[in-house]
Design a protein around this motif. Structure first.
Motif, PDB file in Angstrom:
ATOM      1  N   LEU A   1       0.820  -1.207   0.000  1.00 52.85           N
ATOM      2  CA  LEU A   1       0.000   0.000   0.000  1.00 52.85           C
ATOM      3  C   LEU A   1       0.854   1.256   0.000  1.00 52.85           C
ATOM      4  O   LEU A   1       0.507   2.257  -0.635  1.00 52.85           O
ATOM      5  CB  LEU A   1      -0.927   0.005   1.212  1.00 52.85           C
ATOM      6  N   ALA A   2       1.964   1.228   0.722  1.00 46.05           N
ATOM      7  CA  ALA A   2       2.841   2.400   0.810  1.00 46.05           C
ATOM      8  C   ALA A   2       3.337   2.831  -0.564  1.00 46.05           C
ATOM      9  O   ALA A   2       3.504   4.029  -0.830  1.00 46.05           O
ATOM     10  CB  ALA A   2       4.013   2.107   1.737  1.00 46.05           C
ATOM     11  N   MET A   3       3.544   1.867  -1.454  1.00 43.78           N
ATOM     12  CA  MET A   3       4.054   2.194  -2.788  1.00 43.78           C
ATOM     13  C   MET A   3       3.007   2.886  -3.659  1.00 43.78           C
ATOM     14  O   MET A   3       3.341   3.548  -4.630  1.00 43.78           O
ATOM     15  CB  MET A   3       4.553   0.921  -3.486  1.00 43.78           C
ATOM     16  N   SER A   4       1.724   2.735  -3.299  1.00 37.87           N
ATOM     17  CA  SER A   4       0.653   3.306  -4.114  1.00 37.87           C
ATOM     18  C   SER A   4       0.137   4.634  -3.570  1.00 37.87           C
ATOM     19  O   SER A   4      -0.772   5.236  -4.153  1.00 37.87           O
ATOM     20  CB  SER A   4      -0.517   2.322  -4.204  1.00 37.87           C
ATOM     21  N   LEU A   5       0.711   5.109  -2.449  1.00 42.33           N
ATOM     22  CA  LEU A   5       0.242   6.332  -1.803  1.00 42.33           C
ATOM     23  C   LEU A   5       1.319   7.409  -1.830  1.00 42.33           C
ATOM     24  O   LEU A   5       2.502   7.125  -2.028  1.00 42.33           O
ATOM     25  CB  LEU A   5      -0.153   6.048  -0.348  1.00 42.33           C
ATOM     26  N   THR A   6       0.895   8.663  -1.626  1.00 38.56           N
ATOM     27  CA  THR A   6       1.822   9.790  -1.546  1.00 38.56           C
ATOM     28  C   THR A   6       1.508  10.607  -0.290  1.00 38.56           C
ATOM     29  O   THR A   6       0.536  10.333   0.419  1.00 38.56           O
ATOM     30  CB  THR A   6       1.697  10.706  -2.771  1.00 38.56           C
ATOM     31  N   SER A   7       2.292  11.626  -0.065  1.00 39.85           N
ATOM     32  CA  SER A   7       2.053  12.483   1.094  1.00 39.85           C
ATOM     33  C   SER A   7       0.728  13.232   0.984  1.00 39.85           C
ATOM     34  O   SER A   7       0.226  13.756   1.985  1.00 39.85           O
ATOM     35  CB  SER A   7       3.209  13.474   1.258  1.00 39.85           C
ATOM     36  N   ASN A   8       0.171  13.305  -0.217  1.00 37.33           N
ATOM     37  CA  ASN A   8      -1.114  13.976  -0.422  1.00 37.33           C
ATOM     38  C   ASN A   8      -2.314  13.032  -0.297  1.00 37.33           C
ATOM     39  O   ASN A   8      -3.462  13.474  -0.397  1.00 37.33           O
ATOM     40  CB  ASN A   8      -1.148  14.641  -1.798  1.00 37.33           C
ATOM     41  N   SER A   9      -2.072  11.751  -0.107  1.00 37.85           N
ATOM     42  CA  SER A   9      -3.163  10.791   0.010  1.00 37.85           C
ATOM     43  C   SER A   9      -3.931  11.016   1.306  1.00 37.85           C
ATOM     44  O   SER A   9      -3.371  11.473   2.313  1.00 37.85           O
ATOM     45  CB  SER A   9      -2.617   9.360  -0.020  1.00 37.85           C
ATOM     46  N   ILE A  10      -5.217  10.684   1.274  1.00 40.18           N
ATOM     47  CA  ILE A  10      -6.070  10.818   2.455  1.00 40.18           C
ATOM     48  C   ILE A  10      -6.636   9.440   2.780  1.00 40.18           C
ATOM     49  O   ILE A  10      -7.249   8.791   1.928  1.00 40.18           O
ATOM     50  CB  ILE A  10      -7.200  11.834   2.227  1.00 40.18           C
ATOM     51  N   LEU A  11      -6.431   9.001   4.026  1.00 40.17           N
ATOM     52  CA  LEU A  11      -6.762   7.647   4.456  1.00 40.17           C
ATOM     53  C   LEU A  11      -7.790   7.687   5.586  1.00 40.17           C
ATOM     54  O   LEU A  11      -7.829   8.638   6.369  1.00 40.17           O
ATOM     55  CB  LEU A  11      -5.519   6.920   4.950  1.00 40.17           C
ATOM     56  N   LEU A  12      -8.586   6.623   5.679  1.00 42.62           N
ATOM     57  CA  LEU A  12      -9.582   6.513   6.737  1.00 42.62           C
ATOM     58  C   LEU A  12      -9.542   5.122   7.348  1.00 42.62           C
ATOM     59  O   LEU A  12      -9.651   4.124   6.642  1.00 42.62           O
ATOM     60  CB  LEU A  12     -10.985   6.783   6.178  1.00 42.62           C
ATOM     61  N   ASP A  13      -9.416   5.067   8.682  1.00 44.49           N
ATOM     62  CA  ASP A  13      -9.609   3.819   9.414  1.00 44.49           C
ATOM     63  C   ASP A  13     -11.034   3.860   9.956  1.00 44.49           C
ATOM     64  O   ASP A  13     -11.320   4.508  10.972  1.00 44.49           O
ATOM     65  CB  ASP A  13      -8.595   3.688  10.550  1.00 44.49           C
ATOM     66  N   ALA A  14     -11.949   3.198   9.255  1.00 39.97           N
ATOM     67  CA  ALA A  14     -13.378   3.244   9.586  1.00 39.97           C
ATOM     68  C   ALA A  14     -13.714   2.132  10.577  1.00 39.97           C
ATOM     69  O   ALA A  14     -13.392   0.965  10.336  1.00 39.97           O
ATOM     70  CB  ALA A  14     -14.216   3.093   8.321  1.00 39.97           C
ATOM     71  N   GLY A  15     -14.368   2.484  11.668  1.00 35.86           N
ATOM     72  CA  GLY A  15     -14.582   1.510  12.739  1.00 35.86           C
ATOM     73  C   GLY A  15     -13.280   1.236  13.456  1.00 35.86           C
ATOM     74  O   GLY A  15     -12.956   0.091  13.776  1.00 35.86           O
ATOM     75  N   THR A  16     -12.550   2.281  13.755  1.00 38.08           N
ATOM     76  CA  THR A  16     -11.208   2.137  14.328  1.00 38.08           C
ATOM     77  C   THR A  16     -11.221   1.551  15.729  1.00 38.08           C
ATOM     78  O   THR A  16     -10.232   1.002  16.186  1.00 38.08           O
ATOM     79  CB  THR A  16     -10.480   3.500  14.340  1.00 38.08           C
ATOM     80  N   GLY A  17     -12.368   1.664  16.449  1.00 39.31           N
ATOM     81  CA  GLY A  17     -12.428   1.134  17.807  1.00 39.31           C
ATOM     82  C   GLY A  17     -11.430   1.823  18.712  1.00 39.31           C
ATOM     83  O   GLY A  17     -11.382   3.059  18.795  1.00 39.31           O
ATOM     84  N   GLU A  18     -10.609   1.028  19.394  1.00 41.08           N
ATOM     85  CA  GLU A  18      -9.579   1.550  20.295  1.00 41.08           C
ATOM     86  C   GLU A  18      -8.287   1.877  19.553  1.00 41.08           C
ATOM     87  O   GLU A  18      -7.288   2.219  20.174  1.00 41.08           O
ATOM     88  CB  GLU A  18      -9.283   0.521  21.376  1.00 41.08           C
TER      89      GLU A  18
END
Length: 225
Positions: free
Chosen positions: A38-55
């Motif tokens: 995944l790191a290879m497909s993202l840049t510093s401008n990418s926006i990520l979401l951990d949905a249902g992150t819990g704790e």
């Protein structure tokens, strides 16, 4: 109160029942394999979401990825257990997953880890994820199979849903075969790019599972059409 609201209420009570982190400190067993790719497909401008992150058990790994990270969960009690060290790096919000507080086409990548089997309103949540995902955006998620060791243990069907279960007569669960997942994702506006079966072990979870146990999930990498 509908089933989704009752379900959230029970999970919130679980998080309130102990000062310990229910799911432990370590990220879920299959996730480390995905991070380098995944790191290879993202840049510093990418926006990520951990949905249902819990704790926030998975934030340790997800926060290593390039980009700006958001985390959301419906349980205020769960979010309160996210370590301060992670809170400084991410934007945390409390919200129901079927009514997310984000604009259309916001995220390059969404994680939906260990959540879909617990959602009575899975179709609404999937559509909401697609709404906030950029065109061509990706989602990484897992859905446990009937091979998972929680299947059938202390579970009974609720009166109004013969396909679902209530674990300990509290927590909603449903186990989806791959062909049904394919149909759901396509209906929501996603295509499955990759899927793979994973198996891993976890330690006991306070006030939830008293013994070490094995999990079995189908892990999906999907893309917004």
């Amino acid at each position: 109160m509908n089933q989704a609201e009752r379900n959230l209420q029970e999970w919130n009570r679980l998080y309130q029942s102990t000062s310990e982190r229910i799911w432990g400190e370590e990220p879920i067993g299959f996730l480390p394999e995905f991070i380098p790719k995944l790191a290879m497909s993202l840049t510093s401008n990418s926006i990520l979401l951990d949905a249902g992150t819990g704790e926030g058990r998975n934030l340790k790994l997800i926060a290593e990825l390039p980009g700006k990270l958001h985390a959301v969960d419906g349980s205020e009690s769960a979010l309160s257990k996210i370590p301060d060290s992670f809170r400084k790096k991410i934007m945390v919000q409390q919200a129901m997953l079927d009514i997310l507080p984000y604009e259309n086409d916001t995220f390059d990548l969404i994680f939906g880890i260990d959540i879909f089997e617990t959602l009575p309103n899975i179709h609404e949540v999937l559509r909401e994820f697609v709404r906030v995902m950029k065109p061509g955006g990706r989602m990484i998620c897992n859905i446990p199979s009937e091979e998972d060791t929680i299947y059938g243990i202390d579970m009974a069907h609720p009166d109004d849903d013969a396909d679902a279960f209530l674990y300990q007569n509290k927590y909603y669960y449903r186990f989806y075969p791959p062909n049904e997942v394919q149909t759901m994702f396509k209906s929501a506006g996603m295509r499955i790019v990759e899927e793979k079966r994973y198996e891993w072990t976890e330690k006991a979870h306070p006030n939830f599972r008293s013994n070490d146990h094995t999990h079995v999930s189908q892990v999906y990498s999907s893309q917004k059409i």
